[in-house]
Structure formats: structure tokens, C-alpha cells
Design an enzyme around this catalytic site. Sequence first.
Site, PDB file in Angstrom:
ATOM      1  N   CYS A 180     -11.220   2.843  -1.434  1.00  0.00           N
ATOM      2  CA  CYS A 180      -9.928   3.348  -0.938  1.00  0.00           C
ATOM      3  C   CYS A 180      -9.631   2.617   0.363  1.00  0.00           C
ATOM      4  CB  CYS A 180     -10.026   4.853  -0.697  1.00  0.00           C
ATOM      5  SG  CYS A 180      -8.596   5.561   0.141  1.00  0.00           S
ATOM      6  N   GLU A 237      -5.869  10.440   8.415  1.00  0.00           N
ATOM      7  CA  GLU A 237      -4.441  10.430   8.804  1.00  0.00           C
ATOM      8  C   GLU A 237      -4.148  11.455   9.900  1.00  0.00           C
ATOM      9  OE1 GLU A 237      -1.433   9.367   6.236  1.00  0.00           O
ATOM     10  OE2 GLU A 237      -2.666   7.606   5.906  1.00  0.00           O
ATOM     11  N   ASP A 275       0.858  -1.192   0.000  1.00  0.00           N
ATOM     12  CA  ASP A 275       0.000   0.000   0.000  1.00  0.00           C
ATOM     13  C   ASP A 275       0.895   1.243   0.000  1.00  0.00           C
ATOM     14  OD1 ASP A 275      -2.350   1.546   0.098  1.00  0.00           O
ATOM     15  OD2 ASP A 275      -2.092   1.848   2.244  1.00  0.00           O
ATOM     16  N   SER A 276       0.287   2.369  -0.377  1.00  0.00           N
ATOM     17  CA  SER A 276       1.024   3.627  -0.344  1.00  0.00           C
ATOM     18  C   SER A 276       1.344   4.032   1.100  1.00  0.00           C
ATOM     19  CB  SER A 276       0.198   4.722  -1.021  1.00  0.00           C
ATOM     20  OG  SER A 276      -1.081   4.783  -0.425  1.00  0.00           O
ATOM     21  N   CYS A 311      -3.506  -1.110  -2.192  1.00  0.00           N
ATOM     22  CA  CYS A 311      -3.757   0.293  -2.537  1.00  0.00           C
ATOM     23  C   CYS A 311      -4.661   0.352  -3.770  1.00  0.00           C
ATOM     24  CB  CYS A 311      -2.421   0.972  -2.838  1.00  0.00           C
ATOM     25  SG  CYS A 311      -2.604   2.694  -3.324  1.00  0.00           S
ATOM     26  N   HIS A 370      -8.496   3.498   3.116  1.00  0.00           N
ATOM     27  CA  HIS A 370      -8.809   4.181   4.376  1.00  0.00           C
ATOM     28  C   HIS A 370     -10.293   4.177   4.755  1.00  0.00           C
ATOM     29  CE1 HIS A 370      -4.797   5.609   3.755  1.00  0.00           C
ATOM     30  NE2 HIS A 370      -4.843   6.455   4.771  1.00  0.00           N
TER      31      HIS A 370
HETATM   32  N1  DGL Z   1      -3.956   3.790  -0.405  1.00  0.00           N
HETATM   33  C1  DGL Z   1      -4.628   4.769  -1.214  1.00  0.00           C
HETATM   34  C2  DGL Z   1      -5.819   4.109  -1.918  1.00  0.00           C
HETATM   35  O1  DGL Z   1      -6.322   3.093  -1.508  1.00  0.00           O
HETATM   36  C3  DGL Z   1      -5.110   5.950  -0.402  1.00  0.00           C
HETATM   37  C4  DGL Z   1      -3.996   6.833   0.103  1.00  0.00           C
HETATM   38  C5  DGL Z   1      -3.226   7.497  -1.013  1.00  0.00           C
HETATM   39  O2  DGL Z   1      -3.750   8.426  -1.662  1.00  0.00           O
HETATM   40  O3  DGL Z   1      -2.114   7.066  -1.263  1.00  0.00           O
HETATM   41  O4  DGL Z   1      -6.265   4.631  -2.928  1.00  0.00           O
END
Ligand code: DGL
Length: 267
Positions: free
Chosen positions: A186, A154, A6-7, A69, A188
Site C-alpha cells: 500500500c 492520514e 494515486d487515490s 495506488c 502509505h
Molecule cells: N492508495 C491506496 C493503496 O495504495 C491506499 C489508500 C486508499 O485506500 O485509497 O492501496
Amino acid sequence: MIGVFDSGFGGLAVLREFLGALPEYDYLYLGDNARIPYGTRSDAVVLQFTQQAVEYLFAQGCVLIILACHTASAKALRAIQQHYLPWHYPNNRVLGVVIPTVEEALARSRRKRIGVIATEGTVASNSFKIELRKLDPSVQVFQQACPLLVPIIECGEQDGEVADLMLRKYLAPLLHQDIDTLILGCTHYSILKPKIQQYVNSQVEIICSGEVTAVKLADYLQRHPEIETRLSRRGRRRYLTTDLTPRFRDLASLFMGEEIAAEVVQL
Ligand code: DGL
């Protein structure tokens, strides 16, 4: 090992579902916290960063990687599957969260009016819309980018007024379209599910990609013994991050439900 990328931290919520459904396998989690967010970046940069992460996880011994992600799944997965894997790692696999989520949304939607909330990048890629339409050309898809939800979470404000305010604003156009299914597109957003439930009609099916992908991963492993038999099964977990900030502990616990110890790596 199964690699989960993930990012940042959000993918821990996806990993948590995998651990619940398939605890016996060994997992290596990588969060690119030094370069989050991916949601506002160009296609080329998301592909470059994701490919670096995939290379890193393969070098560590992963044979299967899940891009938790959504932005990476939407913008980089296809290119990695088509142009990178066949040349560099033909026997390994990289899977994403978009296809499993889309399949589940279509199975649960009765009137085929599906809403998608996601980052700007995921919405601009139209990945959810394209994949939904491929499986059912009659489906109506309504997308809404929610750029402020990731920073709100966050910053630890997920239970506060600002989260309510932005959710009301982002969900209003979708509810106006009388959607019967809502994809939380997403990593989050599963954190906001209880709040989202308050704003949508109880008839609306809410699809959380983490839960769905865990079920589909179990199914995938059953159907692909050539991958499954190469996975180690000692129940081990390792967490890697490209940056360890003072907030790491709190955020990791928020998504994972428990504290984790992470090692810092450079991609
Ligand atoms: N992990 C990213 C997603 O699921 C969200 C956070 C980001 O923008 O990197 O799209």
C-alpha cells in the site's frame, strides 16, 4: 510526461522514488483526494474512478501512466490494459506497482514464505497472491488486510501508540507463519517502515513498492524506446488533486518530504 496516479497523497512517496531515480523526466501527479479511500470500494467503482483518472492524465499529454495506488493496480490495471487502452490509446501505456513488487519479492525471498500487508480491497482481489504464484507456483503467500493503517497515517498518528498497537495486531499472524519476506502493499506503508522493522526479525526482507518500481521503471524505459523517446525531459513537476483540504499541506509534505503546490481539478 509521465503520469503518476494515486487515490490520494500516498503515491507521492512513490513519485519521490521516481524523482530520485529518474529526475530528468517531466511528471504529472494526480491524487483523487476527493474520493479516497479506494481500499474499501468495490471493483467496479475502483475501475470507474481509475479509468477517469487515466483519461484525464492522457488528455493532459501523458504517454505513460504509473498507477502508484496498489488498490487501483490490483483491481483496475488489467481491465484498463486489456479493454480500454487498445481501443482508445493504443500507443500509450499504463503500468502498476504489483508486478514489479512481486518480481522483487521473489528475487529476495530465500524460503519462499512471503507475507503481504495491504488494504482490504487489494487483499480481497488476491492480486499479489495470483501474481506471485504465476511466477513461482511453489511460493507460500500469507495476506493480511490492514484497514486501520491508512486512517492512522492520514490522521498524523503514524508515530503514536495506536500505530504500534495495530501493527502488532496485523503483523502477528504473518510472523506466526514464519515469513522471510514482507511486501508493504500500500502506498502509505513506507511511512511505517521504521516501526515495521522493529516488529519483524532482521532476517525478514521488507519490500517497499515505491523503491522497487522506480528501479523497474528505469529498466522499462531502457527496453521501450518507443515510449521513452516520446517523454519530455525538462525536469518539470506538476501536482493535481481533486480536493484541497486544510490538511493537504501537512500530508503532502509527509509523503513527499517537502511542501508542494497543487492545483484542484475535476475528473
Ligand atoms: N492508495 C491506496 C493503496 O495504495 C491506499 C489508500 C486508499 O485506500 O485509497 O492501496
